[in-house]
Design an enzyme around this catalytic site. Structure first.
Site, PDB file in Angstrom:
ATOM      1  N   LYS A  43      12.076  46.035  34.180  1.00 42.26           N
ATOM      2  CA  LYS A  43      11.784  45.317  32.933  1.00 42.26           C
ATOM      3  C   LYS A  43      12.258  43.872  33.066  1.00 42.26           C
ATOM      4  CE  LYS A  43      13.362  45.340  28.108  1.00 42.26           C
ATOM      5  NZ  LYS A  43      14.119  46.048  27.071  1.00 42.26           N
TER       6      LYS A  43
ATOM      7  N   THR B 201      19.300  47.667  22.634  1.00 42.18           N
ATOM      8  CA  THR B 201      20.709  47.340  22.805  1.00 42.18           C
ATOM      9  C   THR B 201      21.657  48.540  22.737  1.00 42.18           C
ATOM     10  OG1 THR B 201      20.591  46.723  20.476  1.00 42.18           O
ATOM     11  CG2 THR B 201      20.676  44.940  22.072  1.00 42.18           C
TER      12      THR B 201
ATOM     13  N   LEU C 233      25.669  56.690  19.283  1.00 43.38           N
ATOM     14  CA  LEU C 233      25.129  56.742  17.926  1.00 43.38           C
ATOM     15  C   LEU C 233      26.164  57.219  16.907  1.00 43.38           C
ATOM     16  CD1 LEU C 233      21.666  58.312  18.839  1.00 43.38           C
ATOM     17  CD2 LEU C 233      22.183  55.900  18.403  1.00 43.38           C
TER      18      LEU C 233
ATOM     19  N   SER D 275      25.985  70.948  23.446  1.00 40.11           N
ATOM     20  CA  SER D 275      25.272  72.126  22.984  1.00 40.11           C
ATOM     21  C   SER D 275      23.792  71.984  23.333  1.00 40.11           C
ATOM     22  CB  SER D 275      25.453  72.245  21.469  1.00 40.11           C
ATOM     23  OG  SER D 275      24.410  72.989  20.921  1.00 40.11           O
TER      24      SER D 275
ATOM     25  N   ILE E 133      19.055  63.317  21.510  1.00 43.40           N
ATOM     26  CA  ILE E 133      18.055  62.618  20.710  1.00 43.40           C
ATOM     27  C   ILE E 133      16.796  62.380  21.565  1.00 43.40           C
ATOM     28  CG2 ILE E 133      18.975  60.287  21.159  1.00 43.40           C
ATOM     29  CD1 ILE E 133      18.256  59.745  18.151  1.00 43.40           C
TER      30      ILE E 133
ATOM     31  N   ALA F  32      25.477  58.708  25.730  1.00 44.77           N
ATOM     32  CA  ALA F  32      26.840  58.234  25.441  1.00 44.77           C
ATOM     33  C   ALA F  32      27.870  59.133  26.113  1.00 44.77           C
ATOM     34  CB  ALA F  32      27.070  58.203  23.929  1.00 44.77           C
TER      35      ALA F  32
HETATM   36  C1  LIG Z   1      13.939  55.542  17.601  1.00 44.75           C
HETATM   37  C2  LIG Z   1      14.992  55.216  18.591  1.00 44.75           C
HETATM   38  C3  LIG Z   1      14.657  54.499  19.733  1.00 44.75           C
HETATM   39  C4  LIG Z   1      15.650  54.133  20.645  1.00 44.75           C
HETATM   40  N1  LIG Z   1      15.330  53.361  21.719  1.00 44.75           N
HETATM   41  C5  LIG Z   1      16.315  52.887  22.509  1.00 44.75           C
HETATM   42  C6  LIG Z   1      16.040  52.027  23.607  1.00 44.75           C
HETATM   43  O1  LIG Z   1      14.895  51.707  23.907  1.00 44.75           O
HETATM   44  N2  LIG Z   1      17.080  51.570  24.322  1.00 44.75           N
HETATM   45  C7  LIG Z   1      18.372  51.918  24.054  1.00 44.75           C
HETATM   46  O2  LIG Z   1      19.291  51.429  24.718  1.00 44.75           O
HETATM   47  N3  LIG Z   1      18.637  52.791  23.088  1.00 44.75           N
HETATM   48  C8  LIG Z   1      17.667  53.271  22.298  1.00 44.75           C
HETATM   49  N4  LIG Z   1      17.967  54.144  21.309  1.00 44.75           N
HETATM   50  C9  LIG Z   1      19.331  54.645  21.172  1.00 44.75           C
HETATM   51  C10 LIG Z   1      19.574  55.741  22.218  1.00 44.75           C
HETATM   52  O3  LIG Z   1      18.674  56.801  22.033  1.00 44.75           O
HETATM   53  C11 LIG Z   1      20.984  56.258  22.112  1.00 44.75           C
HETATM   54  O4  LIG Z   1      21.887  55.211  22.053  1.00 44.75           O
HETATM   55  C12 LIG Z   1      21.341  57.086  23.317  1.00 44.75           C
HETATM   56  O5  LIG Z   1      20.384  58.060  23.554  1.00 44.75           O
HETATM   57  C13 LIG Z   1      22.683  57.729  23.157  1.00 44.75           C
HETATM   58  O6  LIG Z   1      22.650  58.727  22.206  1.00 44.75           O
HETATM   59  P1  LIG Z   1      23.960  59.579  21.987  1.00 44.75           P
HETATM   60  O7  LIG Z   1      24.412  60.102  23.293  1.00 44.75           O
HETATM   61  O8  LIG Z   1      24.907  58.785  21.174  1.00 44.75           O
HETATM   62  O9  LIG Z   1      23.437  60.765  21.056  1.00 44.75           O
HETATM   63  P2  LIG Z   1      22.544  62.065  21.389  1.00 44.75           P
HETATM   64  O10 LIG Z   1      21.568  61.853  22.474  1.00 44.75           O
HETATM   65  O11 LIG Z   1      22.024  62.532  20.064  1.00 44.75           O
HETATM   66  O12 LIG Z   1      23.610  63.115  21.925  1.00 44.75           O
HETATM   67  C14 LIG Z   1      24.461  63.800  21.069  1.00 44.75           C
HETATM   68  C15 LIG Z   1      25.113  64.935  21.850  1.00 44.75           C
HETATM   69  O13 LIG Z   1      26.054  65.572  21.012  1.00 44.75           O
HETATM   70  C16 LIG Z   1      25.858  66.949  21.089  1.00 44.75           C
HETATM   71  N5  LIG Z   1      26.321  67.567  19.852  1.00 44.75           N
HETATM   72  C17 LIG Z   1      26.032  67.207  18.577  1.00 44.75           C
HETATM   73  N6  LIG Z   1      26.632  68.033  17.711  1.00 44.75           N
HETATM   74  C18 LIG Z   1      27.345  68.913  18.461  1.00 44.75           C
HETATM   75  C19 LIG Z   1      28.156  70.023  18.166  1.00 44.75           C
HETATM   76  N7  LIG Z   1      28.373  70.429  16.909  1.00 44.75           N
HETATM   77  N8  LIG Z   1      28.701  70.703  19.193  1.00 44.75           N
HETATM   78  C20 LIG Z   1      28.490  70.344  20.480  1.00 44.75           C
HETATM   79  N9  LIG Z   1      27.715  69.307  20.818  1.00 44.75           N
HETATM   80  C21 LIG Z   1      27.141  68.620  19.825  1.00 44.75           C
HETATM   81  C22 LIG Z   1      24.370  67.127  21.334  1.00 44.75           C
HETATM   82  O14 LIG Z   1      24.076  68.383  21.871  1.00 44.75           O
HETATM   83  C23 LIG Z   1      24.150  66.000  22.329  1.00 44.75           C
HETATM   84  O15 LIG Z   1      24.514  66.438  23.615  1.00 44.75           O
HETATM   85  C24 LIG Z   1      16.987  54.539  20.414  1.00 44.75           C
HETATM   86  C25 LIG Z   1      17.301  55.318  19.304  1.00 44.75           C
HETATM   87  C26 LIG Z   1      16.322  55.650  18.389  1.00 44.75           C
HETATM   88  C27 LIG Z   1      16.694  56.464  17.174  1.00 44.75           C
END
Ligand SMILES: Cc1cc2nc3c(=O)[nH]c(=O)nc-3n(C[C@H](O)[C@H](O)[C@H](O)COP(=O)(O)OP(=O)(O)OC[C@H]3O[C@@H](n4cnc5c(N)ncnc54)[C@H](O)[C@@H]3O)c2cc1C
Length: 511
Positions: free
Chosen positions: A83, A351, A340, A44, A50, A21
């Site tokens: 895919k 999605t 997320l 961080s 994730i 994201a």
């Molecule tokens: C089981 C599972 C399967 C999935 N499969 C799919 C899939 O097949 N296809 C799909 O499109 N999506 C899938 N997703 C969703 C996908 O993983 C996420 O949408 C995507 O990885 C984006 O995550 P994010 O960047 O929102 O969060 P994250 O990857 O968790 O990133 C969060 C960021 O915030 C930072 N952060 C958090 N707290 C702090 C803090 N206090 N200070 C500084 N930095 C901080 C972390 O270091 C990290 O860089 C899946 C999710 C899950 C749970």
């Protein structure tokens, strides 16, 4: 007369979080607004990403085009594969299998979609399985893949092949980071420990790192994943929990060695309390079991997953917890939650990355001045809620329209009350096979119809206009489409061959 607004333009955006994201947002915003807006991203390493999210939907290619990403380079650097759709095994009943293929089914004639003609042909004992009329659905299990052929005639199914990607989530974030940094995004390593607000509307003014450093901006993007540091902790925006319809709330993810050529599709196999994914990459296969903690234990889930890998595991299973649902407002004050942090719909139809992309597009379209006009927020939040809710309904459909009775989990989802919006779609389809895409909802007719039929939901009749077509013409149409699909699939190369020719990753690059 409306009052003249005096807000100044946004000069700085701070993105908190560096998962998919964060880096997708950074890459897109710096590309579109980099000349006038400073973009800083805080992440961080200690907290990390994730690290899942490896299957996508076809819309991602539009995002890549926006960023002028070269497809071959992108696939190579992320150990990616292609895919054509998702194979659903054991969903309607144990032993069933169907494919939700991207693209189209057959050829629409006049005002009616192809499946209406097929419904009548089938009732007369003529039509085969609906999958036989979709290029993607026929090609996928045969392991065939190609990108759209630029030299194919315009009405050839090879002229426009709808496909998505599988990729390594960690490599994807790194890939985007390189692009974003090259476009001028400043990355700050550090953990955010406090969020400071001020002004008459309680805007976020700075985030404070463990080191004491403060980072200020006009607009903040909360990309902190499930932690939701800004939208949740600091602004206290509530969360709509949809787990009564989507009860899976945990996952175990584990990579394994690949045992054969990468399949050009994701596999989803229904299990006793959820479902298992299989995502083929060039260097490994990703697997996971998404399950409901109300209906099974973590130990039982781990055992089931590890017994059902097709290669040697490459790590211990990684546990993840989540709740399907979304924030009541994805944009509040001067904070927009992306990824997320804003919400999650369990990964059944891959999605989440699409929702990130859609959120970024929407933000760029509704890009505010520094006063973050509430009218823009209202529109952003309404459009986002609509999009989430329609995808939510599509996911619920997979669980609810099942004949499985073999576990408490399946009995629960089969018999639960579903949202009225979904009930209406099901009722309409059952009556005579009609489906109407609702506004700009993400999944269209091809997706809904394939899943409804694949799960065993057959309409009682077809559209009355089909009866105006002479039976011989109807049968000729259905037979013709089947032949065209089969002959075009026979021209497609093997997925592995396609990758080897255009975008093979170097052997050592792994996350
Ligand atoms: C089981 C599972 C399967 C999935 N499969 C799919 C899939 O097949 N296809 C799909 O499109 N999506 C899938 N997703 C969703 C996908 O993983 C996420 O949408 C995507 O990885 C984006 O995550 P994010 O960047 O929102 O969060 P994250 O990857 O968790 O990133 C969060 C960021 O915030 C930072 N952060 C958090 N707290 C702090 C803090 N206090 N200070 C500084 N930095 C901080 C972390 O270091 C990290 O860089 C899946 C999710 C899950 C749970």
């Amino acid at each position: 007369m409306t009052e003249q607004r005096t807000a100044r333009p946004i000069r700085s955006v701070a993105i908190i979080g560096g998962g998919a994201a964060g880096w997708m947002s950074a890459a897109a915003i710096s590309k579109m607004f980099g000349r006038t807006v400073d973009v800083v991203l805080v992440e961080s390493e200690e907290i990390g990403l994730i690290g899942v999210g490896e299957a996508t939907v076809p819309h991602l290619s539009a995002f890549n085009r926006l960023l002028e990403i070269d497809e071959a380079e992108f696939v190579r650097q992320t150990q990616g594969s292609f895919k054509l759709g998702i194979q659903f095994n054991d969903w309607g009943q144990i032993g069933d299998s169907y494919i939700h293929g991207f693209g189209t089914i057959g050829r629409d004639v006049g005002m009616l979609p192809f499946h209406q003609y097929w419904l009548k042909a089938r009732a007369e004992g003529r039509g085969g399985d609906i999958g036989r009329y979709s290029l993607n659905t026929v090609a996928a299990p045969l392991g065939k893949f190609m990108a759209s052929a630029s030299d194919a005639p315009p009405n050839s199914p090879l002229a426009e092949i709808a496909y998505a990607y599988h990729f390594d989530a960690v490599l994807y974030a790194r890939f985007l980071r390189r692009r974003a940094e090259a476009q001028g995004v400043r990355r700050v390593e550090g953990k955010v420990v406090a969020v400071h607000r001020g002004g008459t509307r309680g805007f976020v003014e700075t985030v404070q790192l463990e080191t004491g450093e403060r980072i200020g901006a006009d607009l903040f993007l909360d990309c902190t994943g499930f932690r939701a540091l800004l939208i949740g902790d600091a602004l206290d925006v509530g969360f709509d929990d949809w787990s009564q319809w989507l009860p899976c709330d945990r996952a175990l993810a584990v990579p394994c060695e690949k045992v054969g050529p990468p399949t050009p599709y994701t596999r989803s196999t229904a299990r006793e309390a959820g479902w298992q994914w299989r995502i083929p990459l060039q260097h490994r296969t990703g697997n996971g079991y998404v399950y409901s903690s109300r209906f099974t234990s973590d130990e039982r889930a781990a055992d089931l997953l590890m017994r059902n890998l097709d290669g040697k595991p490459l790590a211990d299973p990684k546990p993840l917890r989540f709740t399907s649902g979304m924030r009541r407002r994805l944009w509040d004050r001067n904070v927009v939650a992306v990824g997320l942090a804003g919400g999650f719909l369990e990964p059944l139809e891959s999605t989440a990355i699409y929702l990130i992309q859609a959120g970024i597009n929407r933000l760029m379209q509704l890009f505010p001045d520094s006063d973050c006009d509430p009218a823009l927020q209202t529109s952003y939040n309404a459009q986002s809620a609509f999009e989430y809710e329609r995808i939510r309904d599509f996911l619920i459909l997979h669980y609810h329209v099942t004949q499985r009775t073999d576990s408490d989990f399946w009995t629960y989802v089969r018999t639960m009350a579903v949202p009225d919006t979904l009930r209406h779609v099901i009722d309409l389809f059952v009556a005579n096979g009609q489906f109407f895409r609702s506004g700009t909802e993400m999944f269209g007719l091809t997706s809904w119809v394939q899943v409804m039929l694949g799960q065993g939901l057959y309409p009682q009749s077809h559209h009355p206009a089909v009866d105006w077509v002479a039976p011989a013409d109807l049968h000729a149409l259905v037979d013709h489409v089947e032949k065209v699909v089969a002959s075009n699939v026979s021209l497609m190369p093997a997925h592995e061959q396609f990758i080897a020719r255009c975008c093979a990753a170097s052997a050592g690059r792994a996350s």
